[in-house]
Design an enzyme around this catalytic site. Structure first.
Site, PDB file in Angstrom:
ATOM      1  N   THR A  74      -5.947  37.365   1.161  1.00 62.01           N
ATOM      2  CA  THR A  74      -6.825  36.351   0.504  1.00 62.01           C
ATOM      3  C   THR A  74      -6.122  35.097   0.268  1.00 62.01           C
ATOM      4  O   THR A  74      -6.350  33.980   0.558  1.00 62.01           O
ATOM      5  CB  THR A  74      -7.505  36.804  -0.579  1.00 62.01           C
ATOM      6  OG1 THR A  74      -6.826  37.158  -1.835  1.00 62.01           O
ATOM      7  CG2 THR A  74      -8.686  37.805  -0.507  1.00 62.01           C
ATOM      8  N   ASP A  75      -4.936  35.199  -0.318  1.00 59.34           N
ATOM      9  CA  ASP A  75      -4.049  34.337  -0.725  1.00 59.34           C
ATOM     10  C   ASP A  75      -3.442  33.531   0.691  1.00 59.34           C
ATOM     11  O   ASP A  75      -3.261  32.374   0.662  1.00 59.34           O
ATOM     12  CB  ASP A  75      -2.651  34.627  -1.524  1.00 59.34           C
ATOM     13  CG  ASP A  75      -3.144  34.853  -2.996  1.00 59.34           C
ATOM     14  OD1 ASP A  75      -4.177  34.473  -3.598  1.00 59.34           O
ATOM     15  OD2 ASP A  75      -1.967  35.052  -3.937  1.00 59.34           O
ATOM     16  N   HIS A  76      -3.172  34.288   1.543  1.00 56.49           N
ATOM     17  CA  HIS A  76      -2.469  34.113   2.670  1.00 56.49           C
ATOM     18  C   HIS A  76      -3.416  33.247   3.793  1.00 56.49           C
ATOM     19  O   HIS A  76      -2.937  32.513   4.653  1.00 56.49           O
ATOM     20  CB  HIS A  76      -1.488  34.986   3.360  1.00 56.49           C
ATOM     21  CG  HIS A  76      -0.583  35.791   2.629  1.00 56.49           C
ATOM     22  ND1 HIS A  76      -0.169  36.963   2.757  1.00 56.49           N
ATOM     23  CD2 HIS A  76       0.002  35.154   1.400  1.00 56.49           C
ATOM     24  CE1 HIS A  76       0.493  37.178   1.452  1.00 56.49           C
ATOM     25  NE2 HIS A  76       0.928  36.037   0.961  1.00 56.49           N
TER      26      HIS A  76
END
Length: 409
Positions: free
Chosen positions: A177-179
């Protein structure tokens, strides 16, 4: 926005309060496209990724040796500003006055504590686009909850799908999700708001819920439940629309290959590459529906063949024939990949403490305006005097006064 530009976002100024993963990835793309991204940190509260492995030469002392931080913060300028100091806000206000975008990924309420929430920023600079990337959005019963990538993976349903049938979920190995999704959706929102500002002359809030963005990674799960009440669980390497679809052993040390076949024509091609073995004539494998039904037996047969082949040769043979395949590679092989090198995906930048370091550029290429890696990740406060004395109009004496009062730390 300027009419004549070298890079697509040349002239755009970003006041960047974001830290850790999703926010800095988004602002890194803006910086590579030409925006002047000014990161705000303090030695009292640095971006936590500065302490994140891997460290150059394995030495983790100081705040400038993290490859993790470097990868997300190239091309940016950095000012040291202790936002807990009463005078820090006046510096932030001057920067916001000059900014097109003000971005943060703090927990809801943090910017308001500094009197730099949307209502405040709107008064400071009506043209500013105010971007917030909180865990679960700026409203709703869970809006003030904190969280990280591992929590989002769990809450959005991704962790529930990761693993193999009959086993407990075991996570994804990284914070997808962050990336991927969160910074991508954030960038879409920013660009749409910039375009709308061209027509109206006014900024607006771009409010992103990282949870909602993450749910978009697994659209089949909520759709399956909405359609028939089925809560999908771990599916391993399988896919409901493909067979074979998995990762199979090949010759060599720790070598595997991923193969995906989505229709009967691709299956016929794979059979030809395999040399049309007699077992492939089995009626259990005659159609995509039958192959899905007997996926376990099919996977065993496929691996019996792939285990006799070298992965690099096999990948080339399958791709040339028209079957989707990808050899499982490690980081070294990705860095040495000739295709990526020719596209200029990897860049080497010289950092004052760790020397020449590898970076990856944003995965986009424009036909006219370059996407460039120009400068290594900054040290905390590396550009404080440059920004305050140049862009913000502080005199030498005023900067010295702020420094003496420990505002610029």
């Amino acid at each position: 926005m300027p009419n004549s530009i070298e890079r697509a976002l040349e002239g755009i100024v970003v006041c960047d309060f974001s830290w850790v993963g999703a926010g800095p990835i988004a602002t890194s793309v803006l910086a590579q496209c030409g925006a002047d991204v000014i990161k705000i940190e303090s030695v009292k509260r640095p971006d936590t990724l500065r302490r994140g492995e891997p460290f150059k030469d394995g030495i983790g002392t100081g705040l400038d040796r993290s490859g993790y931080f470097a990868a997300r913060n190239a091309n940016k300028r950095d000012i040291a500003l202790d936002m807990s100091h009463p005078r820090a806000r006046e510096v932030a206000v001057r920067l916001i006055e000059k900014s097109d975008i003000v971005i943060n990924n703090f927990r809801v309420g943090q910017m308001e504590k500094w009197k730099l929430g949307w209502e405040d920023v709107q008064k400071i600079n009506p043209r500013a686009i105010y971007v917030t990337m909180s865990m679960q959005g700026i409203d709703g019963p869970h809006s003030r909850y904190m969280g990280y990538g591992v929590n989002l993976n769990a809450l959005c349903g991704l962790t529930a799908r990761a693993g193999f049938p009959g086993q407990a979920p075991f996570g994804t190995g990284t914070n997808y999700t962050d990336h991927v999704m969160v910074p991508t959706h954030t960038l879409f929102g920013i660009m749409a708001a910039l375009l709308e500002r061209e027509a109206t002359g006014r900024g607006q809030t771009v409010s992103l819920s990282q949870l909602e963005s993450a749910i978009c990674m697994t659209p089949s799960a909520p759709m399956a439940f909405a359609a028939n009440g089925e809560a999908l669980g771990p599916q391993g390497y399988g896919d409901p629309e493909a067979a074979p679809h998995g990762v199979y052993t090949t010759l060599g040390y720790r070598k595997w290959i991923a193969i995906a076949v989505f229709d009967d024509a691709q299956w016929a091609t794979l059979r030809r590459v395999m040399g049309n073995p007699p077992w492939a004539e089995d009626e259990r494998f005659a159609t995509i529906e039958m192959r899905r039904r007997h996926a376990a037996e099919l996977d065993e047969r496929i691996e019996g063949w792939t285990a006799t082949q070298y992965g690099d040769w096999l990948m080339e043979a399958l791709l040339k024939a028209g079957v989707a395949a990808g050899e499982v590679r490690d980081a070294r092989e990705a860095i040495e990949d000739e295709h990526l090198r020719r596209r200029g995906f990897w860049a080497y930048l010289d950092h004052p403490e760790v020397g020449v370091t590898l970076y990856n550029r944003a995965p986009i290429v424009f036909s006219r305006t370059p996407v460039e890696m120009k400068s290594a990740a900054p040290s905390i406060g590396q550009h404080t005097r440059e920004v305050l004395g140049g862009m913000l109009g502080y005199s030498h004496g005023e900067i010295e006064d702020l420094a003496a009062q420990q505002v610029l730390v």
